[in-house]
Motif scaffolding. Structure first.
Motif, PDB file in Angstrom:
ATOM      1  N   ALA A   1       5.372   7.831  16.554  1.00  0.00           N
ATOM      2  CA  ALA A   1       4.325   6.812  16.610  1.00  0.00           C
ATOM      3  C   ALA A   1       4.806   5.422  16.240  1.00  0.00           C
ATOM      4  CB  ALA A   1       3.167   7.201  15.693  1.00  0.00           C
ATOM      5  N   MET A   2       5.914   5.337  15.481  1.00  0.00           N
ATOM      6  CA  MET A   2       6.373   4.056  14.950  1.00  0.00           C
ATOM      7  C   MET A   2       7.865   3.892  15.194  1.00  0.00           C
ATOM      8  SD  MET A   2       4.521   4.283  11.197  1.00  0.00           S
ATOM      9  CE  MET A   2       5.180   2.728  10.607  1.00  0.00           C
ATOM     10  N   VAL A   3       8.284   2.645  15.374  1.00  0.00           N
ATOM     11  CA  VAL A   3       9.698   2.353  15.539  1.00  0.00           C
ATOM     12  C   VAL A   3       9.993   0.981  14.933  1.00  0.00           C
ATOM     13  CG1 VAL A   3       9.384   1.316  17.824  1.00  0.00           C
ATOM     14  CG2 VAL A   3      11.621   2.262  17.195  1.00  0.00           C
ATOM     15  N   LEU A   4      11.175   0.822  14.347  1.00  0.00           N
ATOM     16  CA  LEU A   4      11.571  -0.467  13.793  1.00  0.00           C
ATOM     17  C   LEU A   4      12.051  -1.376  14.911  1.00  0.00           C
ATOM     18  CD1 LEU A   4      12.129  -2.198  11.236  1.00  0.00           C
ATOM     19  CD2 LEU A   4      14.460  -1.270  11.275  1.00  0.00           C
ATOM     20  N   GLY A   5      11.565  -2.609  14.914  1.00  0.00           N
ATOM     21  CA  GLY A   5      11.987  -3.589  15.900  1.00  0.00           C
ATOM     22  C   GLY A   5      12.897  -4.629  15.273  1.00  0.00           C
ATOM     23  N   LEU A   6      13.986  -4.944  15.959  1.00  0.00           N
ATOM     24  CA  LEU A   6      14.921  -5.955  15.491  1.00  0.00           C
ATOM     25  C   LEU A   6      14.988  -7.148  16.426  1.00  0.00           C
ATOM     26  CD1 LEU A   6      17.878  -3.622  14.409  1.00  0.00           C
ATOM     27  CD2 LEU A   6      16.029  -4.534  12.980  1.00  0.00           C
ATOM     28  N   SER A   7      14.330  -7.042  17.580  1.00  0.00           N
ATOM     29  CA  SER A   7      14.419  -8.095  18.598  1.00  0.00           C
ATOM     30  C   SER A   7      13.165  -8.093  19.454  1.00  0.00           C
ATOM     31  CB  SER A   7      15.639  -7.854  19.495  1.00  0.00           C
ATOM     32  OG  SER A   7      15.445  -6.676  20.280  1.00  0.00           O
TER      33      SER A   7
ATOM     34  N   ARG B   1       0.834  -1.207   0.000  1.00  0.00           N
ATOM     35  CA  ARG B   1       0.000   0.000   0.000  1.00  0.00           C
ATOM     36  C   ARG B   1       0.869   1.257   0.000  1.00  0.00           C
ATOM     37  NH1 ARG B   1      -4.794   0.711   3.783  1.00  0.00           N
ATOM     38  NH2 ARG B   1      -5.600   1.697   1.891  1.00  0.00           N
ATOM     39  N   PHE B   2       1.982   1.217   0.731  1.00  0.00           N
ATOM     40  CA  PHE B   2       2.879   2.374   0.754  1.00  0.00           C
ATOM     41  C   PHE B   2       3.418   2.670  -0.641  1.00  0.00           C
ATOM     42  CE2 PHE B   2       4.242   0.501   5.104  1.00  0.00           C
ATOM     43  CZ  PHE B   2       3.103   0.994   5.714  1.00  0.00           C
TER      44      PHE B   2
ATOM     45  N   MET C   1      -6.498  -2.808   6.105  1.00  0.00           N
ATOM     46  CA  MET C   1      -6.823  -3.450   7.377  1.00  0.00           C
ATOM     47  C   MET C   1      -5.931  -3.009   8.529  1.00  0.00           C
ATOM     48  SD  MET C   1      -7.395  -7.287   5.821  1.00  0.00           S
ATOM     49  CE  MET C   1      -8.579  -7.570   4.505  1.00  0.00           C
ATOM     50  N   VAL C   2      -4.747  -2.460   8.219  1.00  0.00           N
ATOM     51  CA  VAL C   2      -3.820  -2.029   9.265  1.00  0.00           C
ATOM     52  C   VAL C   2      -3.443  -0.573   9.049  1.00  0.00           C
ATOM     53  CG1 VAL C   2      -1.573  -2.393  10.359  1.00  0.00           C
ATOM     54  CG2 VAL C   2      -2.841  -4.348   9.473  1.00  0.00           C
ATOM     55  N   SER C   3      -3.601   0.237  10.084  1.00  0.00           N
ATOM     56  CA  SER C   3      -3.167   1.629  10.087  1.00  0.00           C
ATOM     57  C   SER C   3      -2.778   1.963  11.519  1.00  0.00           C
ATOM     58  CB  SER C   3      -4.295   2.559   9.619  1.00  0.00           C
ATOM     59  OG  SER C   3      -5.371   2.528  10.555  1.00  0.00           O
ATOM     60  N   LEU C   4      -2.193   3.132  11.731  1.00  0.00           N
ATOM     61  CA  LEU C   4      -1.873   3.527  13.101  1.00  0.00           C
ATOM     62  C   LEU C   4      -3.137   3.613  13.944  1.00  0.00           C
ATOM     63  CD1 LEU C   4       0.885   6.233  12.511  1.00  0.00           C
ATOM     64  CD2 LEU C   4       1.178   3.956  13.531  1.00  0.00           C
ATOM     65  N   GLU C   5      -4.203   4.119  13.346  1.00  0.00           N
ATOM     66  CA  GLU C   5      -5.467   4.257  14.075  1.00  0.00           C
ATOM     67  C   GLU C   5      -6.065   2.906  14.436  1.00  0.00           C
ATOM     68  OE1 GLU C   5      -9.921   6.265  13.531  1.00  0.00           O
ATOM     69  OE2 GLU C   5      -8.502   6.247  11.863  1.00  0.00           O
ATOM     70  N   THR C   6      -6.124   1.969  13.467  1.00  0.00           N
ATOM     71  CA  THR C   6      -6.728   0.668  13.766  1.00  0.00           C
ATOM     72  C   THR C   6      -5.858  -0.147  14.714  1.00  0.00           C
ATOM     73  OG1 THR C   6      -5.743  -0.361  11.791  1.00  0.00           O
ATOM     74  CG2 THR C   6      -7.965   0.585  11.560  1.00  0.00           C
TER      75      THR C   6
ATOM     76  N   TRP D   1      -0.134   5.294   0.016  1.00  0.00           N
ATOM     77  CA  TRP D   1      -0.921   5.383   1.242  1.00  0.00           C
ATOM     78  C   TRP D   1      -0.003   5.578   2.435  1.00  0.00           C
ATOM     79  CZ3 TRP D   1      -1.242   2.109   5.569  1.00  0.00           C
ATOM     80  CH2 TRP D   1      -2.328   2.346   6.426  1.00  0.00           C
ATOM     81  N   ASP D   2      -0.496   6.270   3.457  1.00  0.00           N
ATOM     82  CA  ASP D   2       0.280   6.590   4.652  1.00  0.00           C
ATOM     83  C   ASP D   2      -0.346   5.947   5.880  1.00  0.00           C
ATOM     84  OD1 ASP D   2       2.430   8.910   5.581  1.00  0.00           O
ATOM     85  OD2 ASP D   2       0.920   8.510   7.108  1.00  0.00           O
ATOM     86  N   MET D   3       0.488   5.460   6.791  1.00  0.00           N
ATOM     87  CA  MET D   3      -0.008   4.785   7.996  1.00  0.00           C
ATOM     88  C   MET D   3      -0.913   5.673   8.848  1.00  0.00           C
ATOM     89  SD  MET D   3       0.747   1.545   8.706  1.00  0.00           S
ATOM     90  CE  MET D   3       0.859   1.373  10.499  1.00  0.00           C
ATOM     91  N   ALA D   4      -0.757   6.987   8.742  1.00  0.00           N
ATOM     92  CA  ALA D   4      -1.586   7.901   9.518  1.00  0.00           C
ATOM     93  C   ALA D   4      -2.894   8.247   8.816  1.00  0.00           C
ATOM     94  CB  ALA D   4      -0.812   9.182   9.832  1.00  0.00           C
ATOM     95  N   ASP D   5      -3.044   7.810   7.564  1.00  0.00           N
ATOM     96  CA  ASP D   5      -4.287   8.054   6.830  1.00  0.00           C
ATOM     97  C   ASP D   5      -5.399   7.141   7.347  1.00  0.00           C
ATOM     98  OD1 ASP D   5      -3.011   9.874   5.233  1.00  0.00           O
ATOM     99  OD2 ASP D   5      -2.744   8.514   3.524  1.00  0.00           O
ATOM    100  N   PRO D   6      -6.667   7.475   7.057  1.00  0.00           N
ATOM    101  CA  PRO D   6      -7.749   6.517   7.320  1.00  0.00           C
ATOM    102  C   PRO D   6      -7.437   5.192   6.634  1.00  0.00           C
ATOM    103  CG  PRO D   6      -8.655   8.657   6.745  1.00  0.00           C
ATOM    104  CD  PRO D   6      -7.170   8.746   6.504  1.00  0.00           C
TER     105      PRO D   6
END
Length: 383
Positions: free
Chosen positions: A89-95, A23-24, A39-44, A29-34
C-alpha cells in the motif's frame, strides 16, 4: 462521476507537509488504523485521492534540547516501520518519477521533509546524512531561530539572539542543499531570512506550508511581494490549512484566549514533566480540540472553508497558477476550517475551485503538477 471527482482521480495529488510521523512514534498509531483524531491515514488518502504526502520529521526544540538527532532518528524509524508493514500500500519516494510510478501502481507515496534546521545541529555532514535517508526538503527554521537562520516565530523575543537573516554558515547550508538537490523550504523563516535565501539559492525554492499574509496577518504567511519572488525563482507556495493561518477573524479571537489555554497546556504536560520525559505534541492538540469544541461560536467563530479557498485563489492570482500547491500541515494542529476533517475531504477544494472558474488543467498543476516540476528542477540543478 462528477467533473471534480474525475479530476481528483486523474490528477497526481501531492500534499507538501503533514506531521503524521509523531503519531507513529508517540501514539503507536498505524497508517492502516482508523484515522481517529488525526487527519491522514491510508483510508483517508484513498478517499481523498491523495497520492503522495511529505511526512515532516519535526523535533520540538523545547522538548528535545540536545537530543535532536535522537528524536529525528526515532521519527524516521517510525516512517520506515510503516513502509515495512504495508509494502503493498505504501512506498518511499525519492524523486518526482517515484511519485508518478507509485500512482500508476496504486500505492501511496511517502516522501520526507525535515522541519526545522536545528535538527542538523549545525553540521553539513548531518544534512547529507538526512538526504541519504530520503529527506528531500528542509524547512530552514521552525518557530525557533537556530544557530544559522532567523525564524518568523520569535522575532519579537529580545532574549533570542538573531542574525539578521542567515549567517555565513547558513549560506553554506543553502549551497549544500542546492548541490544535493534538496529543496530549500522557507516556511517559518523571518522576512530577512527569506530574502537572503532568494539571493543565494541557485535552485527553485518552496514554501511547503504557508498561506497569504494579505488575507491573514500571521507572520508565517507570505506577503504578495514574497509570493511574486518565489514565482520569479520558479518555486511554489503550498497553502497551509491551519485555521489561524487562514481565517483572520478566527486568528484574532483564538489569540485572545491564549491566557485561558495556557494553564490547560501546563496541566496536560504535567504527567510527562513529573516523569522527566518530553511531552508529546499530541497533549497540546488534545487541549485545543476540547477548548475549541467547548467555546466555538462563543469566544471565537468557526473558521470558514471559503477562507481557505481564498488563499488558493489569491496565491494563484498573485504568483501565478504554476506556483501554488497544497501544503495542508495535517496532523500539525487541531482545528481545520469548517467542512474539512481529514485528507478524505480534499476533493471539496477541487470542487469549489472548479466552481470559481479554474480549469481542469490549471487544477492538475495546483494539485501536484507544480510540485513535480519543482522537484525535477531542483534535482537537475543539483546534478
Amino acid at each position: 462521476m462528477s467533473e471534480w471527482e474525475t479530476l481528483q482521480r486523474e490528477a497526481i495529488v501531492i500534499d507538501g507537509h503533514a506531521d503524521t510521523p509523531q503519531r507513529f512514534v508517540d501514539e503507536g498509531w498505524d497508517m492502516a488504523d482508523p484515522v481517529g483524531t488525526g487527519m491522514v491515514s491510508l483510508e483517508t488518502a484513498r478517499a481523498g485521492g491523495l497520492d503522495a504526502e511529505f511526512f515532516a520529521v519535526w523535533v520540538d526544540p523545547h522538548e528535545w534540547p540536545g537530543r535532536y538527532a535522537e528524536r529525528s532518528a526515532s521519527l524516521l524509524a517510525g516512517v520506515q516501520q510503516q513502509l515495512a508493514k504495508h509494502p503493498d500500500a505504501m512506498v518511499l519516494g525519492l524523486s518526482a518519477d517515484d511519485i508518478v510510478k507509485a500512482k500508476a501502481a496504486g500505492k501511496f507515496c511517502v516522501l520526507l521533509g525535515l522541519e526545522g534546521g536545528h535538527a542538523i545541529e549545525a553540521s553539513l555532514e548531518k544534512l547529507r546524512a538526512f538526504y541519504a535517508q530520503g529527506v528531500r526538503y528542509m524547512t530552514l527554521t521552525w518557530t525557533n531561530t537556530n544557530e544559522w537562520a532567523d525564524s518568523s516565530g520569535d522575532m519579537d523575543d529580545a532574549n533570542v539572539q538573531h542574525h539578521g537573516g542567515l549567517t555565513d554558515f547558513g549560506r553554506e547550508v543553502i549551497a549544500e542543499m542546492n548541490r544535493l538537490g534538496m529543496m530549500v523550504d522557507v516556511s517559518h523563516v523571518s522576512d530577512a531570512t527569506f530574502w537572503q535565501v532568494l539571493e543565494c539559492s541557485t535552485a527553485p525554492i518552496i514554501a511547503s506550508h504557508s498561506s497569504a499574509r494579505a488575507l491573514n496577518g500571521a507572520m508565517r504567511n507570505l506577503t504578495d511581494e514574497q509570493l511574486r519572488a518565489v514565482a520569479t525563482k520558479r518555486g511554489i507556495v503550498m497553502v497551509n490549512f491551519y485555521a489561524s493561518f487562514i481565517d483572520e477573524a478566527f486568528r484574532e479571537a483564538w489569540r485572545a484566549t491564549e491566557a485561558m489555554r495556557k494553564p490547560l497546556y501546563e496541566a496536560a504536560d504535567k504527567p510527562w514533566r513529573e516523569r522527566g520525559v518530553p511531552a508529546p505534541y499530541a497533549a497540546s492538540l488534545t487541549v485545543d480540540r476540547a477548548f475549541y469544541a467547548e467555546h466555538v461560536g462563543k469566544l471565537f467563530p468557526a473558521p470558514r472553508f471559503e477562507a481557505l479557498i481564498d488563499h488558493f485563489d489569491h496565491i494563484a492570482k498573485v504568483a501565478g497558477i504554476e506556483h501554488v500547491g497544497v501544503g495542508s500541515d495535517f496532523d500539525g494542529f487541531a482545528i481545520l476550517p469548517e467542512g474539512l476533517q481529514s485528507a478524505a475531504d480534499l476533493p471539496k477544494i477541487t470542487r469549489v475551485l472548479l466552481e470559481r472558474g479554474y480549469t481542469a488543467e490549471q487544477l492538475k498543476l495546483l494539485l501536484g503538477g507544480n510540485m513535480l516540476r519543482v522537484m525535477r528542477e531542483v534535482a537537475a540543478a543539483g546534478r
